[in-house]
Design a protein around this motif. Structure first.
Motif, mmCIF file in Angstrom:
data_model
loop_
_atom_site.group_PDB
_atom_site.id
_atom_site.type_symbol
_atom_site.label_atom_id
_atom_site.label_comp_id
_atom_site.label_asym_id
_atom_site.label_seq_id
_atom_site.Cartn_x
_atom_site.Cartn_y
_atom_site.Cartn_z
ATOM 1 N N VAL A 154 13.930 2.525 0.990
ATOM 2 C CA VAL A 154 12.720 2.292 0.203
ATOM 3 C C VAL A 154 11.767 3.454 0.408
ATOM 4 O O VAL A 154 11.773 4.135 1.438
ATOM 5 C CB VAL A 154 12.027 0.967 0.588
ATOM 6 N N CYS A 155 10.926 3.659 -0.574
ATOM 7 C CA CYS A 155 9.887 4.686 -0.527
ATOM 8 C C CYS A 155 8.532 3.996 -0.549
ATOM 9 O O CYS A 155 8.318 3.060 -1.335
ATOM 10 C CB CYS A 155 10.028 5.632 -1.711
ATOM 11 N N VAL A 156 7.635 4.429 0.309
ATOM 12 C CA VAL A 156 6.283 3.883 0.370
ATOM 13 C C VAL A 156 5.318 4.930 -0.168
ATOM 14 O O VAL A 156 5.361 6.095 0.249
ATOM 15 C CB VAL A 156 5.895 3.504 1.821
ATOM 16 N N THR A 157 4.462 4.519 -1.087
ATOM 17 C CA THR A 157 3.464 5.432 -1.644
ATOM 18 C C THR A 157 2.073 4.842 -1.473
ATOM 19 O O THR A 157 1.908 3.619 -1.365
ATOM 20 C CB THR A 157 3.709 5.713 -3.139
ATOM 21 N N ALA A 158 1.080 5.713 -1.444
ATOM 22 C CA ALA A 158 -0.328 5.309 -1.418
ATOM 23 C C ALA A 158 -1.064 6.120 -2.466
ATOM 24 O O ALA A 158 -1.044 7.361 -2.429
ATOM 25 C CB ALA A 158 -0.940 5.537 -0.043
ATOM 26 N N ASN A 159 -1.674 5.415 -3.423
ATOM 27 C CA ASN A 159 -2.360 6.071 -4.537
ATOM 28 C C ASN A 159 -1.455 7.100 -5.216
ATOM 29 O O ASN A 159 -1.882 8.196 -5.592
ATOM 30 C CB ASN A 159 -3.649 6.738 -4.063
ATOM 31 N N GLY A 160 -0.174 6.757 -5.337
ATOM 32 C CA GLY A 160 0.776 7.601 -6.047
ATOM 33 C C GLY A 160 1.426 8.681 -5.220
ATOM 34 O O GLY A 160 2.394 9.306 -5.665
ATOM 35 N N ALA A 161 0.928 8.937 -4.006
ATOM 36 C CA ALA A 161 1.504 9.972 -3.158
ATOM 37 C C ALA A 161 2.525 9.361 -2.213
ATOM 38 O O ALA A 161 2.280 8.301 -1.615
ATOM 39 C CB ALA A 161 0.411 10.680 -2.365
ATOM 40 N N ASN A 162 3.656 10.016 -2.050
ATOM 41 C CA ASN A 162 4.688 9.517 -1.148
ATOM 42 C C ASN A 162 4.218 9.581 0.301
ATOM 43 O O ASN A 162 3.713 10.610 0.756
ATOM 44 C CB ASN A 162 5.970 10.333 -1.294
ATOM 45 N N LEU A 163 4.394 8.470 1.017
ATOM 46 C CA LEU A 163 4.050 8.419 2.439
ATOM 47 C C LEU A 163 5.284 8.531 3.314
ATOM 48 O O LEU A 163 5.296 9.252 4.302
ATOM 49 C CB LEU A 163 3.333 7.105 2.776
ATOM 50 N N ALA A 164 6.315 7.785 2.947
ATOM 51 C CA ALA A 164 7.494 7.762 3.813
ATOM 52 C C ALA A 164 8.680 7.207 3.062
ATOM 53 O O ALA A 164 8.538 6.481 2.074
ATOM 54 C CB ALA A 164 7.227 6.902 5.040
ATOM 55 N N GLN A 165 9.859 7.570 3.537
ATOM 56 C CA GLN A 165 11.106 6.977 3.081
ATOM 57 C C GLN A 165 11.710 6.238 4.257
ATOM 58 O O GLN A 165 11.868 6.812 5.335
ATOM 59 C CB GLN A 165 12.048 8.055 2.562
ATOM 60 N N VAL A 205 5.886 -0.139 -2.803
ATOM 61 C CA VAL A 205 7.170 -0.041 -2.099
ATOM 62 C C VAL A 205 8.260 -0.061 -3.161
ATOM 63 O O VAL A 205 8.377 -1.024 -3.919
ATOM 64 C CB VAL A 205 7.367 -1.185 -1.095
ATOM 65 N N ILE A 206 9.053 1.016 -3.196
ATOM 66 C CA ILE A 206 10.006 1.233 -4.278
ATOM 67 C C ILE A 206 11.396 1.417 -3.690
ATOM 68 O O ILE A 206 11.592 2.190 -2.743
ATOM 69 C CB ILE A 206 9.609 2.475 -5.106
ATOM 70 N N PRO A 218 2.699 -3.467 -6.656
ATOM 71 C CA PRO A 218 1.739 -2.830 -5.749
ATOM 72 C C PRO A 218 0.718 -3.835 -5.209
ATOM 73 O O PRO A 218 0.568 -4.926 -5.749
ATOM 74 C CB PRO A 218 1.059 -1.802 -6.651
ATOM 75 N N PHE A 219 0.023 -3.423 -4.152
ATOM 76 C CA PHE A 219 -1.115 -4.184 -3.655
ATOM 77 C C PHE A 219 -2.182 -3.197 -3.209
ATOM 78 O O PHE A 219 -1.899 -2.068 -2.837
ATOM 79 C CB PHE A 219 -0.716 -5.126 -2.512
ATOM 80 N N VAL A 220 -3.411 -3.642 -3.307
ATOM 81 C CA VAL A 220 -4.559 -2.796 -2.978
ATOM 82 C C VAL A 220 -5.234 -3.358 -1.741
ATOM 83 O O VAL A 220 -5.534 -4.557 -1.672
ATOM 84 C CB VAL A 220 -5.570 -2.717 -4.147
ATOM 85 N N THR A 221 -5.446 -2.506 -0.743
ATOM 86 C CA THR A 221 -6.082 -2.968 0.486
ATOM 87 C C THR A 221 -6.715 -1.794 1.197
ATOM 88 O O THR A 221 -6.406 -0.634 0.927
ATOM 89 C CB THR A 221 -5.066 -3.657 1.414
ATOM 90 N N SER A 222 -7.604 -2.119 2.095
ATOM 91 C CA SER A 222 -8.148 -1.128 3.024
ATOM 92 C C SER A 222 -7.741 -1.557 4.427
ATOM 93 O O SER A 222 -7.400 -2.717 4.662
ATOM 94 C CB SER A 222 -9.665 -1.042 2.917
ATOM 95 N N ILE A 223 -7.761 -0.620 5.347
ATOM 96 C CA ILE A 223 -7.358 -0.908 6.728
ATOM 97 C C ILE A 223 -8.523 -0.561 7.620
ATOM 98 O O ILE A 223 -8.886 0.603 7.753
ATOM 99 C CB ILE A 223 -6.118 -0.093 7.128
#
Length: 839
Positions: A154-165, A205-206, A218-223
Motif C-alpha cells: 500500500v501507498c500512504v499519501t498526505a495532501n497528495g504527496a507520497n509518504l511511504a510504501q 491509503v492506496i 481518504p480521511f482528514v485529520t490533524s495530529i
C-alpha cells in the motif's frame, strides 16, 4: 470462418486468454453430436484435459451447427498465476494443434499462446485512521474467491504527496478472527514529526500497483499529541508560507522542535535496538562481575500438539541460551503427535541436558507441568510454553538477578512476536504489586522460582486449569515476603502470536476466566479477606469488591476561597451520593470575603456532619490542610478533596475505605478522576527525574482499559493526587504531613506519597472510586507568569529532595522503559539511556 485443418476431423479455435481464463471451441466434423476432449499444455507439459461442452451460439450460427454446446473455458491453475511468462496450447484428441485465433501475423505460431500469470486480485481492507500518531489499517487479497492473504503493498499519501510504501504484513488477529483470513495483513505507519500539528491534512491509503483506494480512505485529520510540539509545528507551517527573508526565523523554530523519539507505535524498531543493547550489557557484566555460583536451572516445557516450526523455535531458544547450566524437561502431554514425539527424542539424543517425560494420558496444562516440577533437579525452575521464545540471554540475566538480590521468585518483562518476526505488545511490568496481581496475572513470563520454594508452594492445581499459573503466583505471595519476589526489568520472553496461541485467542476460553475468578477468590479466603470477585467484561481481568468489616470515621477536608457555587456543588454531591455514613466534612475557608461565602457558612454550619475551619492566611495548600488535620482528632482517615471535584458514584468512599483496610500497610488511596468529557484526568501518578511527576492514562476514555488493564484495575502506584486522596491519620502524622515550607502549592501530594512509601506503606489507585474533576478551577494554572517562579522553585525542591532516591530514579510502579516527560505508557526511553541498569 474456414476450418483451419482440412485433413483433421476436428475443427476449432483457441480464442482468448484473459484474466486467467482461456476460451475457445471445438467439434468433431465426423461426429458433430459428440463432445470433444482437448489436451491442455502449459509450458509444453500437459496439465489437464477438458470437454468442449459449453454453449457457443455464435459458432453454431456461423457454421450452421445443429447444437451450440461446443465451447470451452479453462481456468489456468493457481501455480501458474505467479506473474511470470508462460505458454499455453490446446491439442485435439488426435494431438493436432488447436490454433490460436489471436495469432494474426504469418510468422506467429498458431498453436501456442504466451501469457503472463497475473490476475488482478480482489481486495478487502480498511484504513482505520490515525491514533497516537500511528496510521493503521489492514488489507487482504484473494484470487478467484480463494484464500484471503496478506502481504499487500500500500501507498500512504498526505495532501497528495507520497509518504511511504508499506507491506501489509503486520499481525491483525482481530481481522483474521472475523474474515478467516491470513492474520499477517495489517499495516502501521508512524506519521513523521513534520506533519504533526494542528493543521488538518488529507490522508489516503492506496493499494499498489492497481491504485485502488481502501475503504476508510481518504480521511482528514490533524495530529496534536503534545501541546508544545503542536504549537511549534504550527509556527513552522506559518513561517513556511512567509517571504524568503523569514528563512532565519523558520530555521530557528525548527531547531527547537523536539526530535522524534520512540513510542509504542514504533515498538518493533525500539525492540531491535533494545535487544542488541541488552546483549552488549550482559556481555559487559559477564566480563566485569562473573557469577559467584553456577546454579542449575530446570526449564519446564509442557507440550501438547504444537506447530512443529513453533516448537522447534522454542526449544532452540533454550539450547541457544548464553547461560549453559540448565536442564530442559519436555513433558509430552498424552503423546498425541508422533512427529513431535520423534522430534523430542532427537533433541534428547543431541543434547544430554534435555530430558523427556511422556504422559500416556493427556493431563492438561496443570498435570503436565506438575510432572515436570516433580522431575526438576535444578536449583531454580523456569516455566516455559511450548511455542514461545526466550531471549538468548534470559537465563543468564535471571540467574544474575537471583544472585544479586537473593529473591526466591523472579519475573521479567515480555512482548509478543508474530510469524514475520515483528515485535509488538510489550508488557512492561511494575515491581511486585499484590493489588494488581488480584486483578490480573501480570507476572506471567518469564518466571523463575527457587526449586525448594516451588515445592513449598506446591504443585499446580487442576481445578484452576486456564489460570493455574495465576493461582501458583498468588499462593507464592502468601509464603514469600514482598522483597523475595523480584521484578527483573528486562524483556526476556516473547509470546508467539499465531491464530491458535493463548496470546491471541481468549474468546473461547471462558473456562480460564472462571478459573481466574476462583483463584483470586480462594486466595482472598486464605488471607481472611472478604470480597466479591468478578470478571470485567468477561475478560481475564478481575474486579475485587471489598466487604467492609468495620467503618472507621473519615474527615473529608475541602479547602475553598469564595467560589461558593462550585464549593456548594461539591458538598451537595457528597451529601447526596455517599453511601458510607461515618464521615464529616471539614470546609477550610481560606480567607473568603464575599457575602455568598458568609451565607454559605451560616447555612451549611447547621448540618450535623459539616463544620468550618477559617484560616486567614495567603494560599498555601500544604499549610491549610495541615491546620485542618489538627482539628480532626477522632478520625482514622483524612480524605483530602479539591472543591472542584464532584462525586456521582454512591460507593466512592466505600471503595476508598475498602482499599485502605484490605492490607495493614496501605497508607493512602487515590480516586479515579474524570474530566467533564468523560476522559481520565487522574489514574495514578508516575515519578521520575525527567518530568518529576506525570498523570498516567490522562485523556483516555473512562471505559478504556489503559495499559495492560491498569486504568480499570485497582493497583499499587507510587503517588496519587491530593485532589481526591484518602490517607491514614496515623501515617499522615508519622511522616509530618504536607511540606508547607518548600512545597506550598505544587508537588506537595507527590512528596507526601513518596514519604509514605519511604516509611514502608503502599499507595493504591482505586479504579472504582470515581469522581469528576474540573482541574485547576479553584487555584488556576501554574503556567502563568505570576506562578512560574514559584513552580520552578518547587520543581527544583523535588529534584533536590528525591532526585538521587531509588524510588524516584526508577518508579517501582511504572516501567523504566516508559518516559515520564512525554505521553505516559506510550513514549519510550531511548535504549541507549538504559545502559546504567545493573545486570
Amino acid at each position: 470462418m474456414t476450418p483451419p485443418n482440412a485433413t483433421s476431423p476436428f475443427v476449432g479455435f483457441f480464442d482468448t486468454c484473459e484474466d486467467g481464463i482461456a476460451r475457445g471451441w471445438a467439434f468433431d466434423q465426423l461426429s458433430p453430436n459428440s463432445v470433444v476432449r482437448l489436451h491442455v499444455l502449459i509450458d509444453n507439459q500437459e496439465v489437464a484435459q477438458i470437454l468442449c461442452d459449453a454453449e457457443r451460439s455464435d459458432v453454431a450460427n456461423m457454421l450452421d451447427l445443429a447444437r451450440p454446446y461446443v465451447g470451452f473455458e479453462f481456468h489456468i491453475p493457481d501455480e501458474f498465476i505467479d506473474g511470470a511468462e508462460h505458454t499455453i496450447a490446446f491439442r485435439f484428441p488426435d494431438r493436432s494443434a488447436v490454433p490460436f485465433y489471436g495469432a494474426r501475423e504469418a510468422h506467429d505460431r498458431k498453436d501456442v499462446h504466451t501469457f503472463f500469470g497475473y490476475i488482478q486480485p480482489t481486495y478487502q481492507g480498511y484504513a482505520d485512521g490515525i491514533k497516537q500518531g500511528v496510521l493503521r489499517g489492514w488489507v487482504v487479497q484473494s484470487h478467484r474467491g480463494g484464500p484471503k492473504k496478506g502481504g499487500v503493498t500500500v501507498c500512504v499519501t498526505a495532501n497528495g504527496a507520497n509518504l511511504a510504501q508499506l507491506k501489509a504484513d503486520r499481525y491483525r488477529g482481530d481481522v483474521a478472527a472475523v474474515l478467516g483470513c491470513d492474520p499477517n495483513c495489517g499495516f502501521e505507519y508512524v506519521i513523521p514529526q513534520r506533519l504533526r500539528g494542528s493543521m488538518p491534512r488529507e490522508y489516503r491509503v492506496i493499494v499498489m500497483p492497481e491504485k485502488i483506494e481502501l475503504d476508510g480512505s481518504p480521511f482528514v485529520t490533524s495530529i496534536a499529541n503534545d501541546q508544545l510540539e503542536t504549537r511549534l509545528v504550527d509556527i513552522a507551517d506559518t513561517i513556511d508560507a512567509l517571504q524568503k527573508e523569514l528563512t532565519r526565523l523558520r530555521t530557528e523554530i525548527r531547531n527547537v522542535i523536539p526530535q522524534p523519539g520512540f513510542n509504542l507505535g514504533d515498538y518493533d524498531n525500539w525492540a531491535r535496538r533494545y535487544y542488541a543493547d541488552l546483549r552488549s550489557r550482559v556481555a559487559q557484566a559477564r566480563e566485569q562481575t562473573p557469577l559467584k555460583t553456577q546454579p542449575l536451572v530446570s526449564v519446564l516445557v509442557p507440550t501438547y500438539k504444537p506447530l512443529m516450526s513453533d516448537f522447534e523455535a522454542a526449544i532452540e531458544s533454550v539450547i541457544g541460551q548464553t547461560y549453559p547450566h540448565w536442564e530442559l524437561i519436555i513433558v509430552d502431554d498424552g503423546a498425541k503427535s508422533a512427529e513431535i514425539a520423534e522430534r523430542i527424542d532427537l533433541y534428547c539424543k543431541q543434547d544430554s541436558r534435555i530430558r523427556a517425560i511422556t504422559l500416556k494420558k493427556n493431563q492438561g496444562i496443570a498435570g503436565a507441568t506438575n510432572a515436570g516440577m516433580d522431575a526438576a533437579q535444578g536449583d531454580y525452575t523456569v516455566f516455559f510454553d511450548h511455542d514461545d521464545l526466550m531471549v538468548d540471554v534470559a537465563l543468564e540475566v535471571m540467574v544474575r538477578a537471583a544472585e544479586r538480590t537473593g529473591a526466591r521468585l523472579l519475573y521479567s518483562d515480555e512482548d509478543k512476536i508474530d510469524q514475520a518476526g515483528y515485535f509488538s505488545a510489550p508488557n512492561f511490568k511494575p515491581d511486585f504489586n499484590h493489588r494488581y496481581l488480584l486483578g490480573c496475572n501480570y507476572i506471567c513470563h518469564l518466571t523463575m522460582v527457587e526449586t525448594k520454594t516451588m515445592r513449598e508452594i506446591g504443585l499446580l492445581r487442576k481445578e484452576y486449569d486456564g489460570a493455574q499459573d495465576h493461582d501458583f503466583v498468588l499462593r507464592a505471595s502468601e509464603i514469600l515476603k514482598g522483597d523475595e519476589i523480584y521484578h527483573v526489568p528486562e524483556l526476556l520472553y516473547h509470546w508467539r502470536l499465531t491464530p491458535n496461541s493463548t496470546a491471541v485467542r481468549i474468546d473461547n476460553k471462558q473456562y480460564a476466566v472462571q478459573a481466574g475468578i476462583k483463584a483470586v477468590h480462594d486466595h482472598l479466603i486464605r488471607l481472611k479477606l472478604k470480597a466479591d470477585v468478578s470478571s470485567i467484561n468477561e475478560l481475564s481481568i478481575y474486579n475485587v469488591q471489598w466487604k467492609l468489616t468495620r467503618k472507621p470515621k473519615v474527615s473529608i477536608i475541602i479547602p475553598f476561597k469564595d467560589q461558593i457555587e462550585m464549593t456548594q456543588r461539591c458538598v451537595e454531591a457528597i451529601l447526596e451520593h455517599t453511601d458510607y455514613r461515618n464521615y464529616e466534612i471539614v470546609l477550610v475557608d481560606n480567607w473568603s470575603v464575599t457575602l455568598e461565602s458568609v451565607r454559605f457558612t451560616k447555612t451549611f454550619s447547621k448540618r450535623r456532619n459539616i463544620r468550618f475551619v477559617r484560616i486567614e492566611e495567603p494560599f498555601n495548600y500544604s499549610r491549610i490542610n495541615n491546620l485542618a488535620v489538627a482539628t480532626c482528632n477522632k478520625s482514622e482517615f483524612y480524605m483530602f478533596m479539591n472543591n472542584d471535584v464532584f462525586v456521582e458514584n454512591g460507593s466512592w468512599l466505600s471503595e476508598l475505605i475498602g482499599e485502605a483496610l484490605a492490607e495493614p500497610n496501605v497508607g493512602a488511596v487515590g480516586a479515579k478522576l474524570l474530566y467533564p468529557d468523560d476522559t481520565i484526568q487522574h489514574a495514578g501518578v508516575a515519578v521520575g527525574p525527567a518530568g518529576v511527576a506525570t498523570h498516567i492514562h490522562r485523556a483516555i476514555n473512562r471505559y478504556d482499559y489503559g495499559y495492560i488493564g491498569r486504568a480499570r484495575l485497582s493497583h499499587e502506584v507510587t503517588a496519587v493526587t491530593a485532589a481526591a486522596m484518602l490517607v491514614r491519620a496515623d501515617v499522615f502524622k508519622k511522616i509530618g504531613g504536607f511540606d508547607e515550607l518548600d512545597l506550598q502549592v505544587a508537588y506537595n501530594d507527590v512528596d507526601l506519597c513518596l514519604k509514605i512509601r519511604a516509611a514502608g506503606y503502599k499507595i493504591i489507585f482505586a479504579a472504582n472510586a470515581i469522581a469528576y474533576h474540573h482541574e485547576s478551577i479553584s487555584r488556576g494554572s501554574d503556567q502563568t507568569p505570576e506562578h512560574e517562579g514559584r513552580f520552578l522553585r518547587e520543581t527544583q525542591t523535588m529534584q533536590d529532595r528525591w532526585g538521587k532516591q531509588a524510588i524516584f530514579i526508577r518508579d517501582p510502579a511504572y516501567s523504566r522503559f516508559f518516559a515520564t516527560d512525554h505521553q505516559p505508557f506510550f513514549e519510550l526511553v531511548d535504549p541507549r539511556r538504559l545502559a546504567d541498569y545493573p545486570i
